[in-house]
Write an enzyme that holds these catalytic residues in place. Structure first.
Site, PDB file in Angstrom:
ATOM      1  N   CYS A   1       0.824  -1.217   0.000  1.00 38.25           N
ATOM      2  CA  CYS A   1       0.000   0.000   0.000  1.00 38.25           C
ATOM      3  C   CYS A   1       0.863   1.274   0.000  1.00 38.25           C
ATOM      4  O   CYS A   1       1.432   1.614  -1.021  1.00 38.25           O
ATOM      5  CB  CYS A   1      -1.002  -0.020   1.141  1.00 38.25           C
ATOM      6  SG  CYS A   1      -2.326   1.169   0.880  1.00 38.25           S
TER       7      CYS A   1
ATOM      8  N   GLU B   1      -1.356  -8.650   4.058  1.00 40.46           N
ATOM      9  CA  GLU B   1      -1.085  -8.986   5.468  1.00 40.46           C
ATOM     10  C   GLU B   1      -2.373  -9.260   6.241  1.00 40.46           C
ATOM     11  O   GLU B   1      -2.343  -9.879   7.294  1.00 40.46           O
ATOM     12  CB  GLU B   1      -0.287  -7.863   6.137  1.00 40.46           C
ATOM     13  CG  GLU B   1      -1.081  -6.645   6.622  1.00 40.46           C
ATOM     14  CD  GLU B   1      -1.578  -5.753   5.490  1.00 40.46           C
ATOM     15  OE1 GLU B   1      -1.245  -6.014   4.319  1.00 40.46           O
ATOM     16  OE2 GLU B   1      -2.314  -4.780   5.786  1.00 40.46           O
TER      17      GLU B   1
ATOM     18  N   HIS C   1      -3.791  -5.263   0.478  1.00 44.73           N
ATOM     19  CA  HIS C   1      -3.264  -5.614   1.810  1.00 44.73           C
ATOM     20  C   HIS C   1      -3.205  -7.127   2.013  1.00 44.73           C
ATOM     21  O   HIS C   1      -4.116  -7.709   2.603  1.00 44.73           O
ATOM     22  CB  HIS C   1      -4.129  -4.969   2.907  1.00 44.73           C
ATOM     23  CG  HIS C   1      -3.910  -3.506   3.040  1.00 44.73           C
ATOM     24  ND1 HIS C   1      -2.924  -2.965   3.830  1.00 44.73           N
ATOM     25  CD2 HIS C   1      -4.522  -2.460   2.429  1.00 44.73           C
ATOM     26  CE1 HIS C   1      -2.941  -1.652   3.731  1.00 44.73           C
ATOM     27  NE2 HIS C   1      -3.902  -1.311   2.884  1.00 44.73           N
TER      28      HIS C   1
END
Ligand code: MN
Length: 252
Positions: free
Chosen positions: A113, A222, A220
């Protein structure tokens, strides 16, 4: 003697909290993602020009650039400053030189990001500050609500034919979350697009001539990374590159 733990440097943000004091911080999602690789997250303070870049790179096997609520100051890509933008000059001053140095030193680099946008800016690309106000573009901002709403799969990406992601993942397309209002406008010449949103926006990049893993994604991975194979593919490749880096360093 066992092998020492893999060390992943994580670049901190520098935010003034309610008492007006600056804090160097990293969101726990990223720390947990690094831990899930069996690696030790080493938080790198946002010291800007005072950061001893060479020593930092010598002490990590890989470098993770996190997402953030803050935006890169537009002056770094000759853009117009936005009056209400939340910026983090200390993080800019830390991450941008560190990215160039990491790639030059062959340290694996994974940008997420804001980190993805930093990679583009670090190599001379520019950003669009409001994708949703740009004709022909989708609205890439998060779906309001709780975390599950915000991080839900929001749009498709298609991988660049013959790119690394397509090869690693073994598919042509996938759905990803989307929590960004900025995006790549001009892609830096040193970078290659690895994935595109349906509106043509670049959603993943790699540094073309990098000696090691040097990849960035606009979404994202993660977030609940165990739940999506694409996220696991990305983090596994990053871990492998970092393991190779650790081995190479051990021989020096
Ligand atoms: Mn998106």
């Amino acid at each position: 003697m066992g092998e020492r733990m893999l060390r992943i440097g994580v670049v901190s943000c520098c935010w003034k909290l309610e008492n007006g004091q600056p804090y160097h911080l990293v969101s726990e999602e990223y720390i947990q993602a690094v831990q899930s690789l069996g690696a030790l997250p080493l938080l790198i303070p946002a010291l800007g020009p005072d950061l001893p870049v060479g020593q930092v790179l010598d002490s990590v096997d890989g470098l993770l650039l996190t997402g953030s609520l803050s935006n890169i100051e537009p002056r770094h890509y000759l853009g117009q400053p936005h009056p209400h933008a939340f910026t983090d000059p200390a993080r800019d001053a830390t991450a941008l030189p560190l990215i160039r140095a990491a790639v030059a030193a062959g340290v694996p680099l994974f940008g997420i990001c804001r980190g993805f946008q930093e990679m583009n800016v670090a190599f001379g690309g520019s950003l669009c500050q409001a994708i949703h106000q740009t004709p022909g573009r989708l609205d890439h901002r998060e779906i309001p609500g709780d975390m599950d709403s915000m991080y839900q799969l929001a749009h498709e990406i298609r991988f660049a034919p013959g790119g690394l992601l397509q090869r690693w993942y073994g598919k042509d397309r996938e759905r990803v979350n989307s929590l960004h209002h900025q995006g790549i406008e001009k892609l830096a010449p040193a970078l290659a697009a690895e994935a595109y949103a349906p509106d043509g926006l670049v959603e993943a990049i790699r540094v073309k001539d990098a000696a090691s893993f040097a990849l960035g994604v606009q979404w994202h991975p993660e977030w609940r990374l165990q739940e999506q194979r694409l996220s696991q593919t990305l983090f596994s490749a990053f871990r492998e590159a970092s393991q190779i880096r650790r081995q190479t360093r051990a021989r020096l």
